[in-house]
Design a protein around this motif. Structure first.
Motif, mmCIF file in Angstrom:
data_model
loop_
_atom_site.group_PDB
_atom_site.id
_atom_site.type_symbol
_atom_site.label_atom_id
_atom_site.label_comp_id
_atom_site.label_asym_id
_atom_site.label_seq_id
_atom_site.Cartn_x
_atom_site.Cartn_y
_atom_site.Cartn_z
ATOM 1 N N THR A 86 0.848 -1.190 0.000
ATOM 2 C CA THR A 86 0.000 0.000 0.000
ATOM 3 C C THR A 86 0.882 1.238 0.000
ATOM 4 N N LYS A 87 0.341 2.338 -0.476
ATOM 5 C CA LYS A 87 1.095 3.587 -0.569
ATOM 6 C C LYS A 87 0.268 4.737 -0.017
ATOM 7 N N THR A 88 0.970 5.738 0.493
ATOM 8 C CA THR A 88 0.312 6.966 0.924
ATOM 9 C C THR A 88 1.316 8.107 0.878
ATOM 10 N N ASP A 89 0.817 9.312 0.823
ATOM 11 C CA ASP A 89 1.662 10.501 0.830
ATOM 12 C C ASP A 89 1.421 11.295 2.107
ATOM 13 N N VAL A 90 2.495 11.726 2.735
ATOM 14 C CA VAL A 90 2.408 12.644 3.863
ATOM 15 C C VAL A 90 2.613 14.049 3.320
ATOM 16 N N VAL A 91 1.551 14.836 3.310
ATOM 17 C CA VAL A 91 1.619 16.204 2.787
ATOM 18 C C VAL A 91 2.151 17.124 3.887
ATOM 19 N N ILE A 92 3.172 17.897 3.557
ATOM 20 C CA ILE A 92 3.842 18.739 4.543
ATOM 21 C C ILE A 92 3.259 20.148 4.510
ATOM 22 N N GLY A 93 2.766 20.595 5.645
ATOM 23 C CA GLY A 93 2.233 21.948 5.751
ATOM 24 C C GLY A 93 3.340 22.992 5.774
ATOM 25 N N SER A 94 3.008 24.213 5.415
ATOM 26 C CA SER A 94 3.982 25.292 5.381
ATOM 27 C C SER A 94 4.327 25.750 6.793
ATOM 28 N N LEU A 95 5.571 26.202 6.965
ATOM 29 C CA LEU A 95 6.032 26.703 8.255
ATOM 30 C C LEU A 95 5.955 28.228 8.252
ATOM 31 N N LEU A 96 5.127 28.767 9.129
ATOM 32 C CA LEU A 96 5.002 30.216 9.267
ATOM 33 C C LEU A 96 5.915 30.720 10.374
ATOM 34 N N SER A 97 6.373 31.958 10.226
ATOM 35 C CA SER A 97 7.222 32.584 11.232
ATOM 36 C C SER A 97 6.751 34.020 11.437
ATOM 37 N N LEU A 98 6.656 34.432 12.694
ATOM 38 C CA LEU A 98 6.217 35.786 13.032
ATOM 39 C C LEU A 98 7.159 36.365 14.069
ATOM 40 N N ASP A 99 7.633 37.581 13.807
ATOM 41 C CA ASP A 99 8.498 38.283 14.749
ATOM 42 C C ASP A 99 7.850 39.625 15.088
ATOM 43 N N ALA A 100 7.849 39.981 16.370
ATOM 44 C CA ALA A 100 7.287 41.252 16.824
ATOM 45 C C ALA A 100 8.356 42.014 17.591
ATOM 46 N N GLN A 101 8.608 43.254 17.179
ATOM 47 C CA GLN A 101 9.610 44.083 17.832
ATOM 48 C C GLN A 101 9.055 45.471 18.077
ATOM 49 N N ALA A 102 9.580 46.124 19.097
ATOM 50 C CA ALA A 102 9.251 47.521 19.367
ATOM 51 C C ALA A 102 10.507 48.361 19.157
ATOM 52 N N VAL A 103 10.327 49.533 18.537
ATOM 53 C CA VAL A 103 11.439 50.460 18.327
ATOM 54 C C VAL A 103 10.987 51.854 18.746
ATOM 55 N N TYR A 104 11.973 52.703 19.043
ATOM 56 C CA TYR A 104 11.674 54.091 19.409
ATOM 57 C C TYR A 104 12.283 55.063 18.400
ATOM 58 N N GLY A 105 13.556 54.890 18.073
ATOM 59 C CA GLY A 105 14.243 55.830 17.194
ATOM 60 C C GLY A 105 14.304 55.404 15.752
ATOM 61 N N GLN A 106 13.626 54.300 15.392
ATOM 62 C CA GLN A 106 13.627 53.788 14.024
ATOM 63 C C GLN A 106 12.189 53.598 13.551
ATOM 64 N N GLY A 107 12.040 53.143 12.292
ATOM 65 C CA GLY A 107 10.720 52.827 11.783
ATOM 66 C C GLY A 107 10.061 54.004 11.090
ATOM 67 N N PRO A 108 8.831 53.810 10.619
ATOM 68 C CA PRO A 108 8.160 54.824 9.794
ATOM 69 C C PRO A 108 7.543 55.978 10.579
ATOM 70 N N TYR A 109 7.533 55.913 11.919
ATOM 71 C CA TYR A 109 6.867 56.949 12.708
ATOM 72 C C TYR A 109 7.857 57.674 13.613
ATOM 73 N N GLN A 110 7.615 58.946 13.816
ATOM 74 C CA GLN A 110 8.393 59.763 14.750
ATOM 75 C C GLN A 110 7.812 59.577 16.146
#
Length: 247
Positions: A86-110
């Motif tokens: 017998t045969k079967t396939d193990v389908v591999i799900g995608s790996l998601l990655s999330l990073d959260a950071q806080a900045v004060y002197g950088q980024g799009p806002y003053q």
């Protein structure tokens, strides 16, 4: 996608040269004789290679498994070889990655206000989310986090919204392509918040959001996938001291 060094089987022998696991009565005595109607279980496990190994990111990956059972039916005087496959396939799900950071002197806002922050004095910070996705396209991808009661939402980049009753910041990414952050650039978004620390937070580095959650539907594996990032604090990634000071 198979990591050969990860294959384990308690009662079987893994031969890496041809990617096979063999079970015999030498390792599992229950295989020496199987009565009519009898059944049993043989177990093994394996892991996949991390995305980007050797500079490769697989698209729509799967691991194909083939099970071949052989034995001898009948008496010693009239043996008969029997087998099943017998045969079967193990389908591999995608790996998601999330990073959260806080900045004060950088980024799009003053940003403004004292750093380190002071009790009962507002300071603004920019929160940045970065998303990566390995092997499969993700539909309806979104990131969300709940703001603490002492943090106020100010403004966000396109695609981010704020729901005041639930205090939830949400970023709708839509379709998240395979290879995002690996073979193509990562997806990023930013928003600005105001911290108004209380005297009870003196000596602490308060969280600026709750834990952020990235979720979506894997189009290839047809499953829900997700990732989580720890809450960013006033100890910012650009080196600002985030310990709340008394007045």
């Amino acid at each position: 996608m198979l990591d050969p060094q990860s294959v384990q089987s308690p009662n079987g022998f893994y031969q890496s040269s041809n990617n096979t696991i063999t079970w015999t009565s030498a390792q599992d005595p229950s295989l020496a004789q199987v009565a009519p109607g009898a059944q049993g279980t043989l177990t093994f496990s394996f892991a996949t290679l991390p995305p980007g190994t050797a500079g490769v990111v697989y698209t729509n990956p799967k691991v194909a498994l083939t099970l071949n059972v052989k034995g001898t039916r009948g008496t010693d005087q009239s043996p008969e070889s029997v087998s099943a496959l017998t045969k079967t396939d193990v389908v591999i799900g995608s790996l998601l990655s999330l990073d959260a950071q806080a900045v004060y002197g950088q980024g799009p806002y003053q940003n403004s206000g004292p750093t380190p922050p002071r009790v009962e004095t507002p300071t603004t910070y920019t929160v940045q989310w970065t998303v990566k996705n390995s092997s499969n396209a993700i539909a309806n991808a979104n990131v969300s986090a709940v703001l603490p009661t002492y943090v106020t939402y100010k403004v966000g980049q396109a695609g981010t919204t704020y729901d005041a009753p639930s205090r939830t910041v949400r970023w709708d990414l839509g379709e998240l392509k395979a290879g995002t952050g690996y073979t193509a650039g990562a997806r990023t978004a930013a928003f600005q918040v105001t911290l108004n620390p209380s005297v009870s937070q003196a000596g602490q580095a308060p969280n600026l959001t709750g834990a952020a959650v990235l979720s979506g539907t894997d189009r290839y594996a047809q499953i829900q996938v997700s990732a989580q990032a720890q809450p960013p604090t006033t100890q910012t990634s650009d080196g600002q001291n985030g310990i709340v000071q008394n007045k």
